[in-house]
Write a protein that holds these residues in place. Structure first.
Motif, short mmCIF file in Angstrom:
data_model
loop_
_atom_site.label_atom_id
_atom_site.label_comp_id
_atom_site.label_asym_id
_atom_site.label_seq_id
_atom_site.Cartn_x
_atom_site.Cartn_y
_atom_site.Cartn_z
N LYS A 171 -14.70 3.90 0.56
CA LYS A 171 -16.07 4.92 0.33
C LYS A 171 -17.23 4.93 1.18
CE LYS A 171 -16.00 1.08 -3.01
NZ LYS A 171 -16.68 -0.01 -4.17
N ASP A 172 -17.15 4.40 2.63
CA ASP A 172 -18.13 5.04 3.36
C ASP A 172 -17.81 6.06 3.63
OD1 ASP A 172 -15.67 3.50 4.51
OD2 ASP A 172 -15.91 1.69 5.17
N GLY A 173 -16.39 6.46 3.83
CA GLY A 173 -15.80 7.89 4.41
C GLY A 173 -15.40 7.79 5.89
N ASN A 174 -14.96 6.11 5.52
CA ASN A 174 -14.00 5.62 6.77
C ASN A 174 -12.26 6.61 6.61
OD1 ASN A 174 -15.78 6.38 8.82
ND2 ASN A 174 -16.10 3.76 8.47
N VAL A 175 -11.74 6.38 7.48
CA VAL A 175 -10.70 6.63 6.85
C VAL A 175 -9.73 5.57 6.91
CG1 VAL A 175 -8.03 7.37 8.04
CG2 VAL A 175 -10.47 8.49 8.79
N PHE A 176 -9.21 5.59 5.70
CA PHE A 176 -8.96 3.52 5.22
C PHE A 176 -7.29 3.68 5.62
CE2 PHE A 176 -7.00 0.85 2.17
CZ PHE A 176 -8.04 -0.10 2.52
N GLN A 177 -6.51 4.74 5.46
CA GLN A 177 -5.54 4.79 5.64
C GLN A 177 -4.67 5.40 5.57
OE1 GLN A 177 -3.32 1.09 4.82
NE2 GLN A 177 -1.52 2.52 5.54
N PHE A 178 -4.09 6.02 6.94
CA PHE A 178 -2.99 7.50 7.10
C PHE A 178 -1.41 6.58 6.46
CE2 PHE A 178 -0.30 9.05 10.78
CZ PHE A 178 -0.49 10.55 9.44
N ILE A 179 -0.90 7.55 5.64
CA ILE A 179 0.00 7.88 5.71
C ILE A 179 1.22 8.54 5.99
CG2 ILE A 179 2.00 7.69 3.36
CD1 ILE A 179 -0.80 6.43 1.94
N TYR A 180 2.15 8.41 7.13
CA TYR A 180 2.89 9.60 7.34
C TYR A 180 3.65 10.52 6.63
CZ TYR A 180 5.74 11.91 11.41
OH TYR A 180 5.84 12.70 12.41
N ALA A 181 4.45 9.78 6.03
CA ALA A 181 5.23 10.41 5.43
C ALA A 181 5.77 10.39 4.12
CB ALA A 181 6.50 9.80 5.18
N GLY A 182 6.29 10.49 2.62
CA GLY A 182 5.96 10.76 1.79
C GLY A 182 5.51 9.46 0.61
N VAL A 183 4.47 9.39 -0.02
CA VAL A 183 4.27 8.43 -1.09
C VAL A 183 5.29 7.66 -1.98
CG1 VAL A 183 1.75 8.89 -0.04
CG2 VAL A 183 2.55 9.68 -2.14
N THR A 184 5.15 6.72 -2.59
CA THR A 184 5.17 6.60 -3.85
C THR A 184 3.90 6.24 -4.71
OG1 THR A 184 5.74 4.41 -3.78
CG2 THR A 184 7.79 5.52 -3.50
N ALA A 185 4.38 6.28 -5.90
CA ALA A 185 3.26 6.31 -6.73
C ALA A 185 2.73 4.13 -6.99
CB ALA A 185 3.29 6.28 -8.64
N ARG A 186 3.33 3.25 -6.37
CA ARG A 186 3.43 2.27 -6.53
C ARG A 186 2.07 1.70 -5.65
NH1 ARG A 186 7.67 -2.89 -6.69
NH2 ARG A 186 7.54 -2.62 -4.75
#
Lengths: 198, 177
Positions: A171-186
């Protein structure tokens, strides 16, 4: 005769002093060659720095404006205008097999969070044909905003190395998490919840 | 009455109306009939044409692989895109412009960073200019040397500290003998 060595040393010093008094000047040709070599080294260094840049994992998320596909409502999305929301930016392409694997999960997450209003899922279509991209969107019933990364400006700003790659912006405009590969819904839902709680 | 109808003034008005009708209806219909309006190709495109343009483009996702020899499924789609654009009547430059707009400067092998892009052009150009300057400078100096009067050998070669040292050493060695 005994002072011959001393005289030689004195002459040596005198010679050295003479050499110091008149330092050798670099010829213009040598200066030019040095400048050219330094310029080439500078170019190579800049290229090396550019090549070694990696995806941001923190700090301010690079701002961008995405043109949304007309099939998904058209208009534009500007990151900086959505400060205060958690933004999930997913880079994908229709020719990318792992993107197809994660597409249902992304739509599932969007449907789960859409009603809250403080979470936005955004698809950035990376080097793709528009027709193929629209067919992909229709195939997976994607309803969240998606648009082409024209000129690869957004993917360049985020230094992505392939697709799929996903960034969660806090919400502050900063990168919170980078996910390199595919994601799952959970997993993605857990990351979004953490970003919301921040 | 009929004589009035074929007066030059009426004839002129009739021609103007015919031209207007042609511009408004006939020309757009003819363009549509040629293709493009319903997605039909307006000309036949050969594989050679597609490969020729593809050889000037690079795969947007591979490293330094020309599009015409790239074996991925994505590249096959982009080659198909080249064919489609040519069939729509686009020129080679228009096809390349389309790819640059869609996929960035990388598809034509140009650095994307504006600074690197500038340097990629400026450094070789600067090197040529500087090189020409160096050659001109060297030629000028050679010409000056060639035209200057010849000096006596002794005057032309000034004594260095090494020469003075050697002369003194030899003199003292002779004195020792």
């Amino acid at each position: 005769m005994t002072n011959t060595g001393t005289d030689v040393e004195a002459g040596d010093r005198q010679g050295a002093e003479t050499a110091q008094a008149a330092p050798r000047r670099l010829s213009p040709l040598a200066i030019v060659i040095m400048v050219i070599v330094l310029a080439l080294l500078g170019v190579l260094g800049l290229q090396l720095i550019e090549a070694n840049r990696s995806q941001p994992t923190g700090g301010p998320a690079p701002d961008f404006t995405l043109q949304i596909f007309d099939a998904l409502g058209g208009g534009t999305f500007t990151l900086s205008e959505n400060r205060g929301k958690v933004i999930v930016i997913n880079f994908w392409a229709s020719w990318c097999a792992p993107c197809r694997d994660e597409a249902p999960a992304l739509q599932q997450v969007w449907e789960a969070y859409r009603a809250r209003g403080d979470v936005v899922l955004l698809g950035v279509d990376y080097v793709d044909n528009t027709q193929d991209a629209l067919a992909y969107i229709a195939e997976f019933g994607i309803t969240y905003p998606n648009g082409p990364d024209l000129g690869t400006r957004i993917s360049d700003a985020y230094h992505i190395q392939g697709v799929p790659e996903t960034f969660v912006i806090g919400k502050d405009g900063n990168v919170f998490q980078f996910i390199y590969a595919g994601v799952t819904a959970r997993d993605l839902a857990a990351i979004i919840d953490r970003a919301l709680a921040q | 009455m009929r004589a009035d109808l074929i007066q030059p003034r009426n004839l002129w008005w009739g021609i103007r109306w015919l031209v207007l009708v042609a511009v408004l209806f006939v020309l757009p219909l003819s363009v549509y009939a040629q293709g493009g309006g319903d997605g039909q190709p307006i000309r036949e495109v050969t594989d050679d044409e597609v490969n020729d343009i593809s050889s000037r483009l690079y795969c947007p996702v591979c490293e330094n692989v020309p599009l015409d020899v790239c074996g991925t499924a994505a590249c096959a789609r982009w080659r198909a895109q080249v064919r489609t654009l040519l069939e729509q009547g686009k020129s080679e430059d228009e096809v390349i412009d389309y790819f640059v707009t869609q996929f960035g400067q990388r598809v034509v092998g140009t650095p994307q960073d504006p600074l690197l892009n500038f340097l990629a052009w400026a450094v070789p150009a600067g090197a040529v200019i500087v090189g020409a300057g160096v050659v001109a400078y060297a030629l000028q100096r050679w010409r000056e040397r060639a035209t200057s009067p010849a000096l006596p050998e002794a005057a032309a070669e000034p004594q260095t500290p090494d020469d003075a040292y050697r002369a003194r050493l030899e003199r003292e060695l002779r004195e020792e003998k």
